[in-house]
Design an enzyme around this catalytic site. Sequence first.
Site, PDB file in Angstrom:
ATOM      1  N   TYR A  81     -26.315 -90.493 -48.668  1.00  0.00           N
ATOM      2  CA  TYR A  81     -26.961 -89.463 -47.323  1.00  0.00           C
ATOM      3  C   TYR A  81     -26.152 -88.457 -46.742  1.00  0.00           C
ATOM      4  O   TYR A  81     -26.445 -87.373 -46.720  1.00  0.00           O
ATOM      5  CB  TYR A  81     -27.506 -90.285 -46.342  1.00  0.00           C
ATOM      6  N   LYS A  94     -24.623-102.645 -55.808  1.00  0.00           N
ATOM      7  CA  LYS A  94     -24.905-102.590 -57.069  1.00  0.00           C
ATOM      8  C   LYS A  94     -23.708-102.465 -57.759  1.00  0.00           C
ATOM      9  O   LYS A  94     -22.985-101.440 -58.454  1.00  0.00           O
ATOM     10  CB  LYS A  94     -25.516-101.185 -57.450  1.00  0.00           C
ATOM     11  N   ASP A 131     -31.144-104.633 -57.266  1.00  0.00           N
ATOM     12  CA  ASP A 131     -32.350-104.920 -58.058  1.00  0.00           C
ATOM     13  C   ASP A 131     -32.785-106.292 -57.995  1.00  0.00           C
ATOM     14  O   ASP A 131     -34.013-106.391 -57.509  1.00  0.00           O
ATOM     15  CB  ASP A 131     -32.136-104.437 -59.418  1.00  0.00           C
ATOM     16  N   ASP A 178     -32.290 -98.418 -46.717  1.00  0.00           N
ATOM     17  CA  ASP A 178     -33.580 -97.482 -46.448  1.00  0.00           C
ATOM     18  C   ASP A 178     -34.824 -98.219 -47.299  1.00  0.00           C
ATOM     19  O   ASP A 178     -35.749 -98.537 -46.893  1.00  0.00           O
ATOM     20  CB  ASP A 178     -33.272 -96.264 -46.873  1.00  0.00           C
ATOM     21  N   ASP A 185     -37.999-100.542 -46.157  1.00  0.00           N
ATOM     22  CA  ASP A 185     -39.660-100.266 -46.555  1.00  0.00           C
ATOM     23  C   ASP A 185     -40.263-101.442 -47.240  1.00  0.00           C
ATOM     24  O   ASP A 185     -41.411-101.736 -46.804  1.00  0.00           O
ATOM     25  CB  ASP A 185     -39.760 -98.929 -47.147  1.00  0.00           C
TER      26      ASP A 185
HETATM   27  C1  IPM Z   1     -35.654 -93.966 -42.254  1.00  0.00           C
HETATM   28  C2  IPM Z   1     -36.132 -92.587 -42.594  1.00  0.00           C
HETATM   29  C3  IPM Z   1     -35.052 -91.693 -42.808  1.00  0.00           C
HETATM   30  C4  IPM Z   1     -33.876 -92.139 -43.640  1.00  0.00           C
HETATM   31  C5  IPM Z   1     -35.539 -90.184 -43.174  1.00  0.00           C
HETATM   32  C6  IPM Z   1     -36.779 -89.682 -42.302  1.00  0.00           C
HETATM   33  C7  IPM Z   1     -34.430 -89.342 -43.456  1.00  0.00           C
HETATM   34  O1  IPM Z   1     -36.804 -92.994 -43.813  1.00  0.00           O
HETATM   35  O2  IPM Z   1     -35.015 -93.951 -40.838  1.00  0.00           O
HETATM   36  O3  IPM Z   1     -35.548 -95.203 -42.795  1.00  0.00           O
HETATM   37  O4  IPM Z   1     -34.225 -92.068 -44.853  1.00  0.00           O
HETATM   38  O5  IPM Z   1     -33.084 -92.678 -43.194  1.00  0.00           O
HETATM   39 MN    MN Z   2     -36.892 -94.795 -44.518  1.00  0.00          MN
END
Ligand code: IPM
Ligand code: MN
Length: 346
Positions: A134, A179, A212, A236, A240
Amino acid sequence: MPGDGIGPEVADAGVAVMQRIADSFGHRFRFSNQLIGGAAIDTRGDPLPPDTIASCRESDAVLLGAVGGPKWSDPNAQIRPEQGLLKIRAELGVFANLRPVRVIDELAAASPLKAELLKNVDLMVVRELTGGIYFGEKKRTPDFASDLCVYQTFEVERIVRVAARLAVARSGKLCSVDKANVLETSRLWRDVTIRTMANEFPNVALEHMLVDAAAMHLLARPRDFDVIVTENMFGDILTDEASMLAGSLGMLPSASLGDSKRGLYEPIHGSAPDIAGRGIANPCGTIASTALLLRHSLGLEEEAALIEKALLDVIAAGARTADIARGNDTVLTTSEMTNAILAQLE
Ligand code: IPM
Ligand code: MN
């Protein structure tokens, strides 16, 4: 910092809950509203104006809605809302992003996974937040692009310490996700993790998992995980994914912490432009983030636990926003869900 899309809607919900806590307990919280993301680009031409940074630095804690949206998503744009978010994380030095994933039994039906897999799932992902791909150098020509992934020893040590302390307070197990079969940064990550744990946390059981495989095991046997520590981008993506255990991306809170008490608190979801302005967003991730804020930045554990219990109770009693509603469930709006939680707090 309400931000963009559904950000202001869920941030309002979070502030309402904090205000109610203040009223009931006789605390006084001073709030200040600041621009970030697309909202800041539109009015100030800068996704993170200097006065926003100054205000965050003067505050004990920062609550953030979400940033981003199609209006600012031109791939060739030089200025993007997300830059504001990454910059405030770096400016505040909040390198440790705690993302607890708790499955509420009554929400099992909202998850695409089988209910039997979800029983007693309670894990904590500790995501490194201010390093890695990032933040490395970016290059772009018409036919070439690169994103540099860099980690230094001290960055791995400090995030591993945060995760290990959490592991000590929980089940005494830590799973480091990397990884290392491919990436040099992961090989450093693994070496430093092994050394730090051996020297400082010899009683915590340390396991390493390739990312993975972790993505697969999270769905196949989520109950086996407790504390996971991983680098920025893996964290990240995995969170999700893990949100599907909890039923919706809208349920998960996060706390971003550094060396001081000051933290940045935000739901893990984005600005959801498709439903923005309709008052139907799930405020639970943000409300749960205010609980983390009270706990970690203000030292108000009792108040934090009350918010978490109120949230759990209303969900158990059947309160559902659209994202977690199934079948004949009555669907609540953002403010109806917030009011249900406020009423339960009383
Ligand atoms: C999160 C979001 C952010 C990230 C984006 C919006 C930059 O997806 O907070 O998880 O990738 O960190
Ligand atoms: Mn995110």
